[in-house]
Write a protein that holds these residues in place. Sequence first.
Motif, PDB file in Angstrom:
ATOM      1  N   LYS A   1       0.827  -1.208   0.000  1.00  0.00           N
ATOM      2  CA  LYS A   1       0.000   0.000   0.000  1.00  0.00           C
ATOM      3  C   LYS A   1       0.859   1.255   0.000  1.00  0.00           C
ATOM      4  CE  LYS A   1      -4.302  -1.575   2.196  1.00  0.00           C
ATOM      5  NZ  LYS A   1      -5.190  -1.431   3.394  1.00  0.00           N
ATOM      6  N   LYS A   2       1.931   1.236   0.780  1.00  0.00           N
ATOM      7  CA  LYS A   2       2.825   2.399   0.819  1.00  0.00           C
ATOM      8  C   LYS A   2       3.513   2.586  -0.527  1.00  0.00           C
ATOM      9  CE  LYS A   2       5.027   5.826   2.716  1.00  0.00           C
ATOM     10  NZ  LYS A   2       4.331   7.070   3.101  1.00  0.00           N
ATOM     11  N   SER A   3       3.950   1.502  -1.139  1.00  0.00           N
ATOM     12  CA  SER A   3       4.573   1.583  -2.450  1.00  0.00           C
ATOM     13  C   SER A   3       3.609   2.169  -3.472  1.00  0.00           C
ATOM     14  CB  SER A   3       5.030   0.194  -2.906  1.00  0.00           C
ATOM     15  OG  SER A   3       5.567   0.240  -4.201  1.00  0.00           O
ATOM     16  N   LEU A   4       2.357   1.731  -3.401  1.00  0.00           N
ATOM     17  CA  LEU A   4       1.341   2.213  -4.330  1.00  0.00           C
ATOM     18  C   LEU A   4       1.011   3.678  -4.069  1.00  0.00           C
ATOM     19  CD1 LEU A   4      -0.345   1.157  -6.672  1.00  0.00           C
ATOM     20  CD2 LEU A   4      -2.138   0.558  -5.032  1.00  0.00           C
ATOM     21  N   GLU A   5       1.049   4.069  -2.816  1.00  0.00           N
ATOM     22  CA  GLU A   5       0.809   5.474  -2.475  1.00  0.00           C
ATOM     23  C   GLU A   5       1.885   6.369  -3.096  1.00  0.00           C
ATOM     24  OE1 GLU A   5       1.412   8.287   1.445  1.00  0.00           O
ATOM     25  OE2 GLU A   5       0.573   6.270   1.744  1.00  0.00           O
ATOM     26  N   LEU A   6       3.137   5.910  -3.049  1.00  0.00           N
ATOM     27  CA  LEU A   6       4.248   6.697  -3.582  1.00  0.00           C
ATOM     28  C   LEU A   6       4.320   6.624  -5.104  1.00  0.00           C
ATOM     29  CD1 LEU A   6       6.941   5.713  -0.942  1.00  0.00           C
ATOM     30  CD2 LEU A   6       5.864   7.965  -1.200  1.00  0.00           C
ATOM     31  N   ASN A   7       3.855   5.537  -5.664  1.00  0.00           N
ATOM     32  CA  ASN A   7       3.830   5.378  -7.119  1.00  0.00           C
ATOM     33  C   ASN A   7       2.539   4.676  -7.521  1.00  0.00           C
ATOM     34  OD1 ASN A   7       4.332   5.104  -9.849  1.00  0.00           O
ATOM     35  ND2 ASN A   7       5.691   3.345  -9.594  1.00  0.00           N
ATOM     36  N   PRO A   8       1.459   5.430  -7.698  1.00  0.00           N
ATOM     37  CA  PRO A   8       0.173   4.811  -8.041  1.00  0.00           C
ATOM     38  C   PRO A   8       0.192   4.060  -9.359  1.00  0.00           C
ATOM     39  CG  PRO A   8      -0.137   7.055  -7.235  1.00  0.00           C
ATOM     40  CD  PRO A   8       1.326   6.877  -7.474  1.00  0.00           C
ATOM     41  N   ALA A   9       1.234   4.238 -10.167  1.00  0.00           N
ATOM     42  CA  ALA A   9       1.342   3.495 -11.428  1.00  0.00           C
ATOM     43  C   ALA A   9       1.984   2.125 -11.238  1.00  0.00           C
ATOM     44  CB  ALA A   9       2.152   4.303 -12.441  1.00  0.00           C
ATOM     45  N   ASN A  10       2.268   1.751 -10.003  1.00  0.00           N
ATOM     46  CA  ASN A  10       2.896   0.456  -9.719  1.00  0.00           C
ATOM     47  C   ASN A  10       1.867  -0.660  -9.889  1.00  0.00           C
ATOM     48  OD1 ASN A  10       4.193  -1.787  -8.720  1.00  0.00           O
ATOM     49  ND2 ASN A  10       4.838  -0.857  -6.802  1.00  0.00           N
ATOM     50  N   THR A  11       1.798  -1.186 -11.096  1.00  0.00           N
ATOM     51  CA  THR A  11       0.794  -2.212 -11.391  1.00  0.00           C
ATOM     52  C   THR A  11       1.070  -3.505 -10.639  1.00  0.00           C
ATOM     53  OG1 THR A  11       2.060  -2.859 -13.350  1.00  0.00           O
ATOM     54  CG2 THR A  11       0.290  -1.268 -13.671  1.00  0.00           C
ATOM     55  N   ASN A  12       2.334  -3.783 -10.351  1.00  0.00           N
ATOM     56  CA  ASN A  12       2.653  -4.996  -9.594  1.00  0.00           C
ATOM     57  C   ASN A  12       2.004  -4.947  -8.217  1.00  0.00           C
ATOM     58  OD1 ASN A  12       4.308  -7.502  -9.025  1.00  0.00           O
ATOM     59  ND2 ASN A  12       5.091  -6.144  -7.430  1.00  0.00           N
ATOM     60  N   ALA A  13       2.135  -3.811  -7.523  1.00  0.00           N
ATOM     61  CA  ALA A  13       1.523  -3.679  -6.198  1.00  0.00           C
ATOM     62  C   ALA A  13       0.007  -3.813  -6.286  1.00  0.00           C
ATOM     63  CB  ALA A  13       1.909  -2.339  -5.580  1.00  0.00           C
ATOM     64  N   LYS A  14      -0.584  -3.205  -7.308  1.00  0.00           N
ATOM     65  CA  LYS A  14      -2.032  -3.310  -7.486  1.00  0.00           C
ATOM     66  C   LYS A  14      -2.451  -4.766  -7.671  1.00  0.00           C
ATOM     67  CE  LYS A  14      -2.813   1.214  -9.660  1.00  0.00           C
ATOM     68  NZ  LYS A  14      -3.220   1.902 -10.909  1.00  0.00           N
ATOM     69  N   ASP A  15      -1.742  -5.461  -8.537  1.00  0.00           N
ATOM     70  CA  ASP A  15      -2.119  -6.846  -8.843  1.00  0.00           C
ATOM     71  C   ASP A  15      -1.987  -7.738  -7.611  1.00  0.00           C
ATOM     72  OD1 ASP A  15      -2.598  -6.089 -11.439  1.00  0.00           O
ATOM     73  OD2 ASP A  15      -0.681  -6.808 -12.222  1.00  0.00           O
ATOM     74  N   VAL A  16      -0.898  -7.559  -6.858  1.00  0.00           N
ATOM     75  CA  VAL A  16      -0.706  -8.400  -5.678  1.00  0.00           C
ATOM     76  C   VAL A  16      -1.772  -8.098  -4.625  1.00  0.00           C
ATOM     77  CG1 VAL A  16       0.847  -9.016  -3.799  1.00  0.00           C
ATOM     78  CG2 VAL A  16       1.765  -8.641  -6.084  1.00  0.00           C
ATOM     79  N   LEU A  17      -2.051  -6.824  -4.411  1.00  0.00           N
ATOM     80  CA  LEU A  17      -3.076  -6.462  -3.426  1.00  0.00           C
ATOM     81  C   LEU A  17      -4.437  -7.035  -3.815  1.00  0.00           C
ATOM     82  CD1 LEU A  17      -2.018  -2.779  -2.647  1.00  0.00           C
ATOM     83  CD2 LEU A  17      -1.978  -4.714  -1.051  1.00  0.00           C
ATOM     84  N   LYS A  18      -4.753  -6.966  -5.089  1.00  0.00           N
ATOM     85  CA  LYS A  18      -6.022  -7.540  -5.532  1.00  0.00           C
ATOM     86  C   LYS A  18      -6.053  -9.047  -5.312  1.00  0.00           C
ATOM     87  CE  LYS A  18      -7.169  -4.019  -9.010  1.00  0.00           C
ATOM     88  NZ  LYS A  18      -7.332  -3.733 -10.452  1.00  0.00           N
ATOM     89  N   SER A  19      -4.904  -9.704  -5.546  1.00  0.00           N
ATOM     90  CA  SER A  19      -4.840 -11.146  -5.323  1.00  0.00           C
ATOM     91  C   SER A  19      -4.999 -11.497  -3.848  1.00  0.00           C
ATOM     92  CB  SER A  19      -3.518 -11.712  -5.859  1.00  0.00           C
ATOM     93  OG  SER A  19      -2.430 -11.353  -5.022  1.00  0.00           O
ATOM     94  N   LEU A  20      -4.706 -10.529  -2.988  1.00  0.00           N
ATOM     95  CA  LEU A  20      -4.860 -10.722  -1.541  1.00  0.00           C
ATOM     96  C   LEU A  20      -6.214 -10.203  -1.053  1.00  0.00           C
ATOM     97  CD1 LEU A  20      -1.262  -9.661  -0.418  1.00  0.00           C
ATOM     98  CD2 LEU A  20      -2.153 -11.982  -0.650  1.00  0.00           C
ATOM     99  N   ASN A  21      -7.100  -9.929  -2.010  1.00  0.00           N
ATOM    100  CA  ASN A  21      -8.466  -9.465  -1.712  1.00  0.00           C
ATOM    101  C   ASN A  21      -8.489  -8.108  -1.018  1.00  0.00           C
ATOM    102  OD1 ASN A  21      -9.720 -11.854  -2.763  1.00  0.00           O
ATOM    103  ND2 ASN A  21      -9.137 -12.926  -0.876  1.00  0.00           N
ATOM    104  N   VAL A  22      -7.500  -7.279  -1.331  1.00  0.00           N
ATOM    105  CA  VAL A  22      -7.480  -5.912  -0.824  1.00  0.00           C
ATOM    106  C   VAL A  22      -8.111  -5.018  -1.888  1.00  0.00           C
ATOM    107  CG1 VAL A  22      -6.039  -3.985  -0.077  1.00  0.00           C
ATOM    108  CG2 VAL A  22      -5.412  -6.329   0.533  1.00  0.00           C
TER     109      VAL A  22
END
Length: 569
Positions: A455-476
């Motif tokens: 979440k912190k990584s995504l906050e600093l770089n909202p274009a981080n698709t890897n963080a988005k994909d992993v968070l979604k896979s974790l049901n976040v």
Amino acid sequence: MRKIVLLVSFFILSFVGFSQQDNIPKEVKEYIQSRIDNQINASIVVGFINGDNVTYYSFGKTAIENGKEVDENTVFEIGSISKTFTTTLLALKVNSGEINLNDPVSKYLPKTVNIPTRNEQEITLKHLATHTSALPRMPSNFSPSDPLNPFADYTKEQLYSFLSNHTLTRDIGSLYEYSNLGMGLLGHVLELQSGKSYEELVIEHIANPLQMNDTRLAFTPAMKNRLAKGHSGLTETSNWDITTLGGAGGIRSTASDMVKYLQANLDSDIIDSKLHNAMALAHQSSFKSEEQKTEMALAWHIENGKFLMHNGATGGYSAMSAIDKGNKKGVVVLTNTNENVDAIAIKLMVPSYPLKPIKPSIAKLIIKEIETNGIERALALYRSTKSSNPNAYNFDENQLNTLGYQLIEQNKNDIALEIFKLNVAEFPEASNPYDSLAELYLKMGEQDLAIQNYKKSLELNPANTNAKDVLKSLNVTIEDVTVSKEMLQSYTGKYQLAPTFFITVTTNNGRLFLQATGQPKFEIFPSNYNKFYLKVVEARVEFNTNNKGKVDSMTLYQNGQIMPGKRVE
């Protein structure tokens, strides 16, 4: 895989007359030597073409410990430069009438495979060849059993499964996004169309005609004897066996073989007409985006309207290749370390390009301290050295990040965790250290801490698709942010960040755009009502209001810098 090809009968006669004058400047040689001496690279081999002259320069060894001196016949992995082999094969088949660039990919795959579409548009072979397919960089079901040889066990069944279940997130053909998956898929399509393996196609149509006997996917015994061992940092690492996605980066070669390829690209008189015409097609501009400052031929990147370039990297190797057809110049640079060597090639092609003085990585000092005195002493040494002698080493965030992954490969996760924690503490405004820390936490079963850091990584770089994909896979849940047209309009204006550097913000059809002095216009996307980010580079902006609620300034965050700017118009 990060972060060339072709030829024939007139080849031997053409090369007999080439001179062997040394065209590599002393500055470049000293730069290469400093990289080896500071253990940034284990070895570097350069092949440089300047008109009719060919020069080789080699320095370093095939292994840091007990290696042999390298030369132009030493074998390296060339990584993604393989992609230009793939598109050359494609161009041959297009010119022969066997296939068409605009053929849908689905035409060549089994009927059981459902290639994703979007807005009733299909992915074509041309989209794959220009990185505009809207397919991601890598498939989400890529989960290697051996991270040191990650592609070895990825099967065509897994490829088909991913394609059949993937949903595209943007329009096909709208943007350039580098995709190993897409180019690997293109190589697989060529296999299916021809009934031959990708390696057989490379050998038949490129390597054999050009007498490139050391250009293969699988090592021959002779190649094995002259192999430079790959290195990740200071550690010897495995070769990558890329089969299913071989068209994306599976080829091994030598500087002498690659020079043959470059010469053929530069001089159409030394190859047969079929290969010449295929090369001409592969060199043509096929996609251009002013917004992204990107121009693509088939796999080749076109720079400044004149250079054709492609680099490559695998787990223990890096490579760079470029040609300037107008001036008959070409260069290939190979190294058996996962440290980028692009600067060497650029310097030889553009003599005015400045080479930055080499600083040794702080990671080299830290890993020795870990081995000698343990992680706690190593952390203390890092901090004291950075405080007392900050210019002696390269302290950028990538140094600790690379070291952390090196330790993971050695199954030293606990030590790697401390290195990633240190990186986060040293670079609290950078996205990537949090992403790496989150990845390791997840690997260690610490899901809550992984989510927190993603979440912190995504906050600093909202274009981080890897963080988005992993968070979604974790049901976040990741909520999409929308900002009203009225609020977007309130941000428009001109902001001064330096005496001669301004950023102009405009709107168009409910979208917000940013244009810096002397640069193209880019769209920016909301992560909050007053916070926006760019997709083309890792950067974000924040709009600030005064005590009357009026937007009077903005702040640009990029490359670890925080740059405020007053609204002047």
